[in-house]
Design a protein around this motif. Structure first.
Motif, PDB file in Angstrom:
ATOM      1  N   VAL A 178       3.347   0.675   1.305  1.00  0.00           N
ATOM      2  CA  VAL A 178       3.578   1.872   2.105  1.00  0.00           C
ATOM      3  C   VAL A 178       3.958   1.459   3.527  1.00  0.00           C
ATOM      4  O   VAL A 178       3.299   0.633   4.146  1.00  0.00           O
ATOM      5  CB  VAL A 178       2.313   2.759   2.127  1.00  0.00           C
ATOM      6  CG1 VAL A 178       2.539   3.974   3.010  1.00  0.00           C
ATOM      7  CG2 VAL A 178       1.947   3.193   0.720  1.00  0.00           C
ATOM      8  N   GLY A 219       9.850   8.767   0.010  1.00  0.00           N
ATOM      9  CA  GLY A 219       9.902   8.644   1.454  1.00  0.00           C
ATOM     10  C   GLY A 219      11.279   8.998   1.968  1.00  0.00           C
ATOM     11  O   GLY A 219      12.200   9.236   1.180  1.00  0.00           O
ATOM     12  N   SER A 260       6.816   4.963   0.345  1.00  0.00           N
ATOM     13  CA  SER A 260       5.972   4.244  -0.615  1.00  0.00           C
ATOM     14  C   SER A 260       6.869   3.681  -1.706  1.00  0.00           C
ATOM     15  O   SER A 260       8.096   3.736  -1.602  1.00  0.00           O
ATOM     16  CB  SER A 260       4.931   5.195  -1.209  1.00  0.00           C
ATOM     17  OG  SER A 260       5.570   6.162  -2.015  1.00  0.00           O
ATOM     18  N   ALA A 316       6.748   8.609   5.746  1.00  0.00           N
ATOM     19  CA  ALA A 316       6.184   7.397   5.158  1.00  0.00           C
ATOM     20  C   ALA A 316       6.848   7.066   3.819  1.00  0.00           C
ATOM     21  O   ALA A 316       7.043   7.942   2.967  1.00  0.00           O
ATOM     22  CB  ALA A 316       4.685   7.552   4.972  1.00  0.00           C
TER      23      ALA A 316
END
Length: 153
Positions: free
Chosen positions: A125, A108, A104, A102
Motif C-alpha cells: 500500500v 487506487g 494497494s 492510496a
C-alpha cells in the motif's frame, strides 16, 4: 486471351503481386507483402522455365517461409524505436506519478502527467501524496511501484 495467359504466366504472377501490394498498403499488417514475395518467387520460377504446378508450389513455400521467418523479425524492427518515438501508453512506462488516492495491490488512483489513472501497486500500500513510478500499463490500469523499490540493490 486465355491462350495468351497460358503461355505467359508471368503476367498472372505480376498481377497477383501488385494486388497483394495494394492490399498491404491498405492494411499495413506485413502479411500480404509476404504473399507478394511468394508471387515474385513464382514470377522468377516462370522466367526460369518451371511448369505452372511448380510455380504454385514455389509460391506457397516462399510465402509460408516469409510469413514464418521474415514477418516476425520485420514486425519486431518496425515496433522498436527510440524513446521519443514511443506512442501514447508506451510513453507512460517509467514516468513518475502522484498518488491521489492510496494505491494497494488491487485499487487506487494516480495522476500521470495531467491524467488521472486507476492504479495498483506491486509494492504494497502506497499512501496519498507519494510519488511513484509507472512500471506497466495493464488495460486502463497503471501498475506502479515506489521509486525506492526500483533502486539497484
Amino acid at each position: 486471351m486465355f491462350e495468351w495467359l497460358g503461355e505467359n504466366w508471368w503476367a498472372l504472377w505480376l498481377t497477383v503481386f501488385l494486388a497483394f501490394a495494394v492490399v498491404e498498403m491498405l492494411t499495413l499488417d506485413l502479411f500480404f507483402i509476404m504473399l507478394g514475395g511468394g508471387a515474385l518467387a513464382g514470377l522468377v520460377a516462370d522466367f526460369a522455365g518451371a511448369d505452372f504446378w511448380l510455380q504454385i508450389v514455389i509460391f506457397c513455400v516462399v510465402s509460408l517461409l516469409m510469413i514464418a521467418f521474415v514477418r516476425p523479425v520485420a514486425l519486431k524492427h518496425l515496433h522498436k524505436g527510440p524513446e521519443e518515438q514511443r506512442s501514447n501508453i508506451d510513453r507512460l512506462i517509467g514516468q513518475p506519478a502522484l498518488v491521489i488516492e492510496a494505491v494497494s495491490g488491487t485499487s487506487g488512483l494516480v495522476k500521470i502527467g495531467g491524467d488521472v489513472w486507476s492504479a495498483r501497486s506491486t509494492a504494497g500500500v502506497i499512501g496519498a501524496g507519494a510519488t511513484v513510478q509507472v512500471t506497466k500499463i495493464d488495460g486502463a490500469t497503471a501498475v506502479v511501484t515506489s521509486p525506492a523499490d526500483n533502486s539497484p540493490r
